[in-house]
Structures are given as C-alpha cells and as structure tokens.
Motif scaffolding. Structure first.
Motif: not given
Ligand code: ACM
Ligand code: ZN
Length: 541
Positions: A335-338, A385-387, A402-404, A427-429, A477-479
């Motif tokens: 659901g994020d960044e669309a 879903g993302w926020d 909740s990420w933003r 919390a963004y590792l 953890i985004w890669t």
């Molecule tokens: C995200 O970092 N786009 C959820």
C-alpha cells in the motif's frame, strides 16, 4: 570491584534487589523480573529433562537447547515423562501464567523448574537458560567447561504481541539457508514475527502456480544500479542478469522451520505500487499496457497496478495461493508509495472513480485496498498495510504498519485500528548506524544503536484505551544496498537486539548503558553464530 560488591550484596542480602544485569547475566532481552540467588546448577550427562506434556510443540520448545548441548558438551538431556526430583529440568504447562508467551524459571542447586502457559513460553524460557550457560554452549565441542548456571528466579513475559523484523528479499535475493539463519536469530532474541517482503519493482520472489511468468520473467532483472544512487546520465549499471525466487516447496520448508522456533511469517505482496516486476510479466495489469522491464534502479515508480477487473482477478488468485501457503492470520498487502499519476491519466481509472462516486485517486486507492481486504477476509485472514492506506479512508479492519514516523500509527490507533510501529526515525535498519565515512555504502540517514534502543512504541499522545492498539515494534531491513546475507547481518544486529528488547522488556526496565554492557557480552555468542554484526559501539564515546 563494583561487580564484586554487587555479588556480595546478592549473596548476603539475596532478595528484593533488582538489577537487569544481576551478577553479569547479560540476558537480552532483559527479563521482566529476576532475582539471583546463591549457588548454581550444573548440567551433566545424567541430567534429565522431564516433560509433563508430550505434544510436538513441547518437543520443539526444548529441541534447540538439547541440540546445543549435544554439540557443545557432547551429551544431551535424557527426556522422561515420569517425575524426577533431582538433577533435572522439569518443563510443565501452567494455565495460571497470565501471558501465553510468558514463563517462570526457577533454577535451584539440584533442580530447574520451567513453566509456561504454552509451549511457546517454555521455548522462551529455554532461550533464557541457553543464555545463562557459558557462551561456549553456542560452539562445537569443547572440553573442560563446567556447564553451570546461576540459581535464579525469573518471571518473564513480553510487553508486546508483535516483535519482529522485516527482510526485503526483492531488491536483493536472500537464499533459503540464510532465511533459516535469520529466523534463528529472531528466535534467540525472543522475537515472534518474520515479515517477509516478497514482491517489488526489482523482483517477484514467490512462485505462484497459476501465473508462472511472475517468476520466469518477474524474478530476474537484466541490469542493476552500481553503487550510490545518482541522477540520470550519471548512473552506472552492471548489465548482468540477477535474480532468484522461492518455490512453493521452499516457502513451505521455511514456514515449517519457523514454526519450530515459534515464529509467525507474515508474507507481503505489494499493491498497488512497487509492482513493476509483476507487470513486466503481465503488462495487461497496468494502466498503459507496458511493456515493462524488471527494474534495476531503486526508488518509487509511476507505473502501478490499474484497478481493473483483470487486476483484481489476478491479485485474488495470487492471494489465494499465498493464503493457502501461510498459516499467519495476517497478509501484508503493502500500500505504500503508489504515485497517482497513471491513474489520473487512465480512462478506466477515471471512469471507475466516477462510477463509484469517489472523490479522487486517494479514494480510489482506498477502494482498491478495501476490495482486497474483503477478499483476504473471505480467506479467513486480515490485512496489514503501510501507513499510506490511511489516505482516502482506512479499510474497516486493517492493521496499520507505521513507517513514515509515528504519525500514521497515531492516527490509526485513534481510529481504533491496530498498529505496528516501525518508524523510519528509529527502526529502519538499512540506515547508517555509524559514521558513513567509515561504513559500507548504505541508503543514507543515521540511526545508531542508542537511537533504536531509545524508542517507546507507545506514543505519549495516545490514551490508555488507544494505546492498547499498539501491537508492537518491528525493524525493517530494505536491501537496495545490501547485496549479500553478510551485508544484511551487519545492518540487522545489534540494532535488531534493541528492537527485541523494546518489544519484550517492560519500559521501566530499559536502560541503554545496561543494555550496551549486555549486548557487548552477547557479541561472543554472535561470533559463534558466525553473524557479521556491527561493532561500532565498541569504539563509541
Ligand atoms: C517503505 O519503507 N516504503 C514502507
Ligand atoms: Zn488505470
């Protein structure tokens, strides 16, 4: 000297004195209540393990501990079902323990009693026992070690029901064997959730039998950005085919593995954005019709799923297979960044907005997510879903991640929706954890260990009633910049341990200096795990 004094204090006063790091036990996460007593228990080849319940879950709960002993000490505990009064661990279920994940551990000189409301509680008690043993328990066989643990009384339970990490396997694919290792690390820290981010613009990683092109085409990209993100004209590409995916058999194997470690896996299938890999395979799911290539660049892209019937049919088919595979009550639908650019210029999207009486493209996204929620619920499951799913109106039963920052989580809790906090402020590792000048290339920003540790997932602005909707905390953890499992390990811990402790230990017991001492002691064990953790705190001021 201080340690000796403390030891004397504990030995002679004995009761009522609390220190998270009593007698240097170095437990992570810190238990809710602990009292250290004089004396110790010693494991030997005659020590018995009494199981009053013989279910497969109870066997799982004790299996790790026995495996470690067998490897490190060259003996394991004989399992028995009849009562033994000495040189034994008695594991039993006790329905009077309030929390389903809680446990009570009593270590006396001749006997250990471990009680849990459920086998999962017993499993966590076993992780505590494991941490009470000398660190060499994590190694292969070593002679001349006394397998002793101090006499303690522990009453422990988690603060939150959701304690976990998310791993993005789409930007860079992580082999199944590494996923096992990652799950082991979660379980060791008493985390209970692995959020598996399986689809993205840069790769579709889960086999869907009804749509074979998702993995034949969508799992492979033909070029990847090299190094730092740069403006058009300054980008470097490797022009190499890169990819991979998990077969449904792989997925089942990982789920079965995680179950034995009491870890729930929440799969994420991204929609309507971050879907270019899927649309490279099936361009008819887009507004423009494509064609598309699986992305080799990082970022947010304008091409997203078009909300036409064909797309809903596709997503429902995909989600049906996902729901059949994963036992989790939740499916994460992204659901994020669309971006809404394509929808603004699409005749079908505009006609749908009119037909449904929607105000704008945000309400169209809300319509999209609500339809998906209804379908997921027909499968007996719920969505996370993302926020961004707040925009245009929340789906009735959605849980918000909740990420933003925390704002989305606060807004959702105020609307009486459940919330998982994974703010990119703590919390963004994938963010830097030490001076970027001396660190491997990362996406940017700066979240050192103390910052992650300082987080309280319950925002002060919420009422006690609203606070009940905060289910817990998760690290993400985004890669994009983590090409290998070793890169992931480096970013994930020790910050992952700070998240584990925030999720588990009472807020009143949290203390960064104390945590730092304990986590540095844990590094000896991380070495045994062959885990490539970040050592920045060893040199921080
Ligand atoms: C995200 O970092 N786009 C959820
Ligand atoms: Zn469209």
């Amino acid at each position: 000297m201080k340690k000796i004094l403390l030891f004397v204090l504990f030995t002679f006063v004995g009761v009522g004195v609390y220190s998270q790091n009593s007698a240097n036990l170095n437990l992570v996460p810190a238990p809710a209540k602990i009292k250290v007593n004089p004396g110790q228990f010693t494991f030997d080849s005659a020590t018995q393990l009494v199981l009053t319940d013989d279910s497969p879950e109870m066997q799982d709960a004790v299996a790790v501990f026995n495996r470690l002993l067998r490897r490190a000490a060259n003996f394991s505990l004989q399992i028995t079902h009849s009562p033994v009064a000495t040189n034994a661990i008695i594991c039993k279920l006790n329905s009077a323990i309030p929390n389903p994940e809680g446990y009570k551990l009593s270590v006396q000189k001749n006997l250990i009693t471990l009680e849990g409301k459920t086998p999962q509680g017993i499993f966590y008690g076993m992780q505590t026992l494991r941490q009470l043993l000398p660190y060499q328990i994590e190694r292969t066989y070593i002679s001349n070690i006394a397998w002793t643990i101090p006499c303690v009384e522990i009453e422990d339970e988690p603060r939150f029901v959701h304690r976990g990490l998310m791993l993005d396997v789409s930007r860079h694919f992580m082999p199944k064997e590494f996923v096992y290792k990652f799950i082991d690390m979660l379980a060791y820290h008493k985390m209970n959730t692995f959020h598996w981010h399986l689809t993205e613009d840069q790769g579709w990683r889960i086999e869907i039998t009804k749509y074979p092109k998702l993995t034949q085409i969508g799992a492979f990209r033909h070029k990847t950005l090299v190094g730092k993100y740069a403006a058009v004209g300054h980008r470097q590409w490797d022009n190499t085919t890169y990819g991979g995916f998990y077969t449904q058999k792989d997925i089942k194997d990982v789920i079965a593995y995680a179950k034995k470690k009491f870890i729930t896996i929440i799969p994420e299938i991204e929609m309507p954005g971050h879907a270019i890999a899927a649309m490279a395979a099936y361009p008819e799911l887009s507004c423009s019709g494509g064609p598309f290539e699986v992305e080799g660049l990082w970022g947010v892209f304008n091409d997203i799923f078009c909300p036409k019937e064909k797309t809903f049919e596709f997503l429902q088919d995909v989600l049906s297979e996902v729901a059949d595979l994963f036992p989790s009550q939740y499916i994460h639908i992204g659901g994020d960044e669309a971006p809404k650019l394509r929808w603004k210029n699409c005749a079908h999207c505009q006609a749908l907005i009119k037909k449904e009486g929607l105000k704008d493209e945000h309400e169209l996204q809300s319509y999209f997510i609500k339809r998906i929620e209804k379908f997921v619920e027909s499968k007996g499951k719920r969505i996370i879903g993302w926020d961004e799913i707040l925009e245009g109106g929340l789906a009735p039963n959605a849980t918000v991640m909740s990420w933003r920052g925390e704002e989305g989580g606060i807004a959702a809790a105020k609307q009486h929706h459940d919330v998982i906090m994974s703010p990119n402020t703590y919390a963004y590792l994938d963010y830097y954890q030490a001076d970027p000048k001396t660190e491997p290339l990362a996406i940017g920003n700066y979240i050192p260990l103390w910052k992650t540790y300082s987080y309280n997932p319950v925002p002060a602005v919420l009422t006690p009633e609203e606070s009940k909707h905060i289910l817990g905390m998760q690290g993400n953890i985004w890669t994009e910049y983590l090409l290998t499992p070793s890169n992931v390990e480096y970013m994930a811990f020790p910050r992952g341990a700070a998240i584990a402790e925030t999720g588990w230990s009472p807020q009143s017991k949290k203390n960064y200096n104390d945590f730092k001492t304990r986590i540095i002691a844990q590094f000896k064990r991380y070495d045994c795990f062959d885990w490539n953790y970040c050592k920045a705190i060893l040199t921080e001021e």
